[in-house]
Design an enzyme around this catalytic site. Structure first.
Site, PDB file in Angstrom:
ATOM      1  N   CYS A 185       0.773  -1.262  -0.031  1.00 34.76           N
ATOM      2  CA  CYS A 185       0.105   0.037   0.039  1.00 34.76           C
ATOM      3  C   CYS A 185       0.677   1.190  -0.105  1.00 34.76           C
ATOM      4  O   CYS A 185       1.586   1.400  -0.959  1.00 34.76           O
ATOM      5  CB  CYS A 185      -1.168  -0.038   1.200  1.00 34.76           C
ATOM      6  SG  CYS A 185      -2.283   1.097   0.978  1.00 34.76           S
ATOM      7  N   LYS A 212     -12.247   7.506  -1.983  1.00 34.61           N
ATOM      8  CA  LYS A 212     -11.641   6.490  -1.590  1.00 34.61           C
ATOM      9  C   LYS A 212     -11.855   4.986  -2.179  1.00 34.61           C
ATOM     10  O   LYS A 212     -13.172   4.783  -2.096  1.00 34.61           O
ATOM     11  CB  LYS A 212     -11.730   6.548  -0.145  1.00 34.61           C
ATOM     12  CG  LYS A 212     -10.756   5.241   0.718  1.00 34.61           C
ATOM     13  CD  LYS A 212     -11.116   5.396   2.323  1.00 34.61           C
ATOM     14  CE  LYS A 212      -9.893   4.439   3.070  1.00 34.61           C
ATOM     15  NZ  LYS A 212     -10.182   4.489   4.423  1.00 34.61           N
ATOM     16  N   SER A 244      -7.799  -0.153   0.768  1.00 36.16           N
ATOM     17  CA  SER A 244      -7.917   0.873   1.725  1.00 36.16           C
ATOM     18  C   SER A 244      -7.159   2.415   1.311  1.00 36.16           C
ATOM     19  O   SER A 244      -6.091   2.403   2.119  1.00 36.16           O
ATOM     20  CB  SER A 244      -8.166   0.524   3.103  1.00 36.16           C
ATOM     21  OG  SER A 244      -8.327   1.604   4.063  1.00 36.16           O
ATOM     22  N   HIS A 253      -4.311  -4.721   0.434  1.00 40.80           N
ATOM     23  CA  HIS A 253      -3.940  -5.087   1.708  1.00 40.80           C
ATOM     24  C   HIS A 253      -4.394  -6.618   1.795  1.00 40.80           C
ATOM     25  O   HIS A 253      -5.274  -7.027   2.793  1.00 40.80           O
ATOM     26  CB  HIS A 253      -4.834  -4.357   2.812  1.00 40.80           C
ATOM     27  CG  HIS A 253      -3.813  -3.059   3.228  1.00 40.80           C
ATOM     28  ND1 HIS A 253      -2.771  -2.976   3.960  1.00 40.80           N
ATOM     29  CD2 HIS A 253      -4.491  -1.892   2.737  1.00 40.80           C
ATOM     30  CE1 HIS A 253      -2.545  -1.593   3.986  1.00 40.80           C
ATOM     31  NE2 HIS A 253      -3.433  -1.193   3.410  1.00 40.80           N
ATOM     32  N   GLU A 281      -2.997  -8.942   3.315  1.00 39.95           N
ATOM     33  CA  GLU A 281      -2.491  -9.365   4.768  1.00 39.95           C
ATOM     34  C   GLU A 281      -3.708  -8.855   5.896  1.00 39.95           C
ATOM     35  O   GLU A 281      -3.779  -9.613   6.950  1.00 39.95           O
ATOM     36  CB  GLU A 281      -1.413  -8.689   5.458  1.00 39.95           C
ATOM     37  CG  GLU A 281      -1.368  -7.349   5.843  1.00 39.95           C
ATOM     38  CD  GLU A 281      -1.636  -6.069   5.009  1.00 39.95           C
ATOM     39  OE1 GLU A 281      -1.546  -5.019   5.218  1.00 39.95           O
ATOM     40  OE2 GLU A 281      -1.685  -6.490   3.539  1.00 39.95           O
ATOM     41  N   ARG A 288     -14.283   3.060  12.812  1.00 42.08           N
ATOM     42  CA  ARG A 288     -13.319   4.187  13.486  1.00 42.08           C
ATOM     43  C   ARG A 288     -13.715   5.382  12.481  1.00 42.08           C
ATOM     44  O   ARG A 288     -13.944   6.622  13.295  1.00 42.08           O
ATOM     45  CB  ARG A 288     -11.888   3.768  13.001  1.00 42.08           C
ATOM     46  CG  ARG A 288     -11.065   4.931  13.373  1.00 42.08           C
ATOM     47  CD  ARG A 288      -9.702   4.783  12.801  1.00 42.08           C
ATOM     48  NE  ARG A 288     -10.031   4.862  11.198  1.00 42.08           N
ATOM     49  CZ  ARG A 288      -8.846   4.470  10.297  1.00 42.08           C
ATOM     50  NH1 ARG A 288      -8.088   3.812  10.943  1.00 42.08           N
ATOM     51  NH2 ARG A 288      -9.303   4.562   8.898  1.00 42.08           N
TER      52      ARG A 288
END
Length: 309
Positions: free
Chosen positions: A142, A163, A194, A237, A239, A251
Site C-alpha cells: 500500500c 477512496k 483502503s 492489503h 494481509e 473508526r
C-alpha cells in the site's frame, strides 16, 4: 514452517492457537540450519495486529524464518505501549550493518501527505537505499508500495476523487497464469483495498525495469514487480484479517468522516452482518510464493554476497 520470533511477542499465543508452527528463540538456537532473515518495517498504527497478520502469512512454508521488527526512530507510535516497542522493535541504527533475505515495508495512514511531508520520510529513504545492498527481496504494501515506486523510480501518486475501500475482484491475466508469484491462484481473486491515492499504469510503463502484473478496472494498478523479481509492490492489503476493514469503517464513522460502506464487503452492505473472508487463501498463496520463489530459491547462502548483486 517454523517461524522464529521473540519468546514473549503477543503474536506467539495467537498463532500457536491457529496451529501455526511458531519456534521460539530458545528452541531455534539448538538447530544447525541457516534460517531466512526477514525484517518487517511496521508503519501501521495497529502494530500488534499488523505483526500478527504478517507473521501468519510468511509462516506458510516449510522454511525457518527469523524475523526482526523495525520501528521509526524519528516517530513515536501513539497506539501501542512504549514497553512493547522497546521490547520487540529495533531501529535502523541497530540493524544497519546486518543483511537480510527479505524485507516487508507496510502501509501507513499518511497517503494524502506528500512524501516529503511525512515525518519519517528521510528515514524511510535511508532504509530503502540501504536495502539495495543489504536485502535480497523487498515486498512493499500500500503506502509502502507507493513510497518505494516513488523513491526508486520517481513514480508519482495521484489523489482519487473517492477512496478505494472494500474488497475488489481481480481477474488474473492469462499471460501471468504461470507466473510463480501467482502459483495456485484461481482465475479471479479478491484483494482488500483502503486508500485515497493511486499510481498510474502509463507512468509505470515508462520504466523499463518495472512490469505491471495486475491492473484492475475497478481498483487500478494492483501489483507491480521489478523484472529482476527483487521488488514487489502491492497496492492493496492482502494481509488484512476478516474484520480489519470493519474496524477502519467503524473508526471513521465515529470520527464523523464521510465514508461509504466498504465495497463488496458486508453481506447486502449491512454493517451489522459478518463479512465473508474471501481473500485469505490467495493471501497465503501470494506470501508463500514470494517467500519461496522470490526469496528462498534465489537468495545467496552467504548474505555478504548481496554487496555484489
Amino acid at each position: 514452517m517454523p517461524i522464529k520470533i521473540p519468546n514473549n511477542l503477543p503474536a506467539v499465543d495467537i498463532l500457536a492457537k491457529e496451529n501455526i508452527f511458531v519456534m521460539k528463540e530458545s528452541r531455534a538456537l539448538s538447530q544447525d540450519i541457516r534460517p531466512l532473515k526477514f525484517v518487517i518495517v511496521n508503519l501501521m498504527p495497529t502494530k500488534i495486529e499488523t505483526e500478527t497478520q504478517l507473521l501468519r502469512l510468511i509462516s506458510n512454508t516449510p522454511l525457518q524464518i527469523e524475523v526482526t521488527l523495525l520501528k521509526m526512530d524519528t516517530y513515536k507510535s501513539k497506539n501501542v505501549s512504549e514497553e512493547h516497542m522497546e521490547t520487540f522493535y529495533k531501529t535502523f541504527d541497530d540493524i544497519k550493518d546486518e543483511r537480510f533475505d527479505g524485507m516487508i515495508i507496510t502501509g501507513a495512514p499518511i497517503e494524502t501527505l506528500d512524501f516529503e511531508d511525512v515525518i519519517y520520510w528521510e528515514e524511510i529513504m535511508k532504509i530503502m537505499e540501504w536495502s539495495k545492498k543489504h536485502v535480497f527481496s523487498v515486498l512493499h504494501i500500500c503506502w509502502g508500495a507507493q513510497a518505494g515506486l516513488y523513491y526508486h523510480y520517481g513514480i508519482k501518486k495521484y489523489q482519487l476523487n473517492k477512496k478505494i475501500f472494500g474488497i475488489f475482484p481481480i481477474k488474473l491475466e492469462e499471460r501471468y497464469e504461470n507466473n510463480e508469484l501467482f502459483r495456485g491462484f484461481d482465475e479471479i481473486f479478491n484483494m482488500p483495498q483502503s486508500r485515497h491515492t493511486e499510481v498510474r499504469a502509463e507512468d509505470i510503463e515508462k520504466v523499463p525495469e518495472l512490469e505491471i502484473l495486475e491492473n484492475s478496472k475497478e481498483s487500478g494498478v494492483s501489483i507491480v514487480r521489478t523484472k529482476d523479481k527483487r521488488d514487489v509492490f502491492i497496492m492493496g492489503h492482502l494481509e488484512y484479517d476478516r474484520m480489519t476493514l470493519a474496524k477502519e469503517y467503524e473508526r471513521d464513522v465515529k470520527l464523523g468522516k464521510k465514508i461509504e460502506v466498504p465495497f463488496n464487503y458486508y453481506p447486502n452492505d449491512d454493517p451489522e452482518k459478518v463479512p465473508p473472508f474471501v481473500w485469505r487463501g490467495h493471501a497465503n498463496l501470494l506470501f508463500s510464493n514470494w517467500v519461496n520463489h522470490h526469496v528462498y530459491q534465489n537468495t545467496p547462502y552467504d548474505l555478504k554476497e548481496l554487496e555484489n548483486l
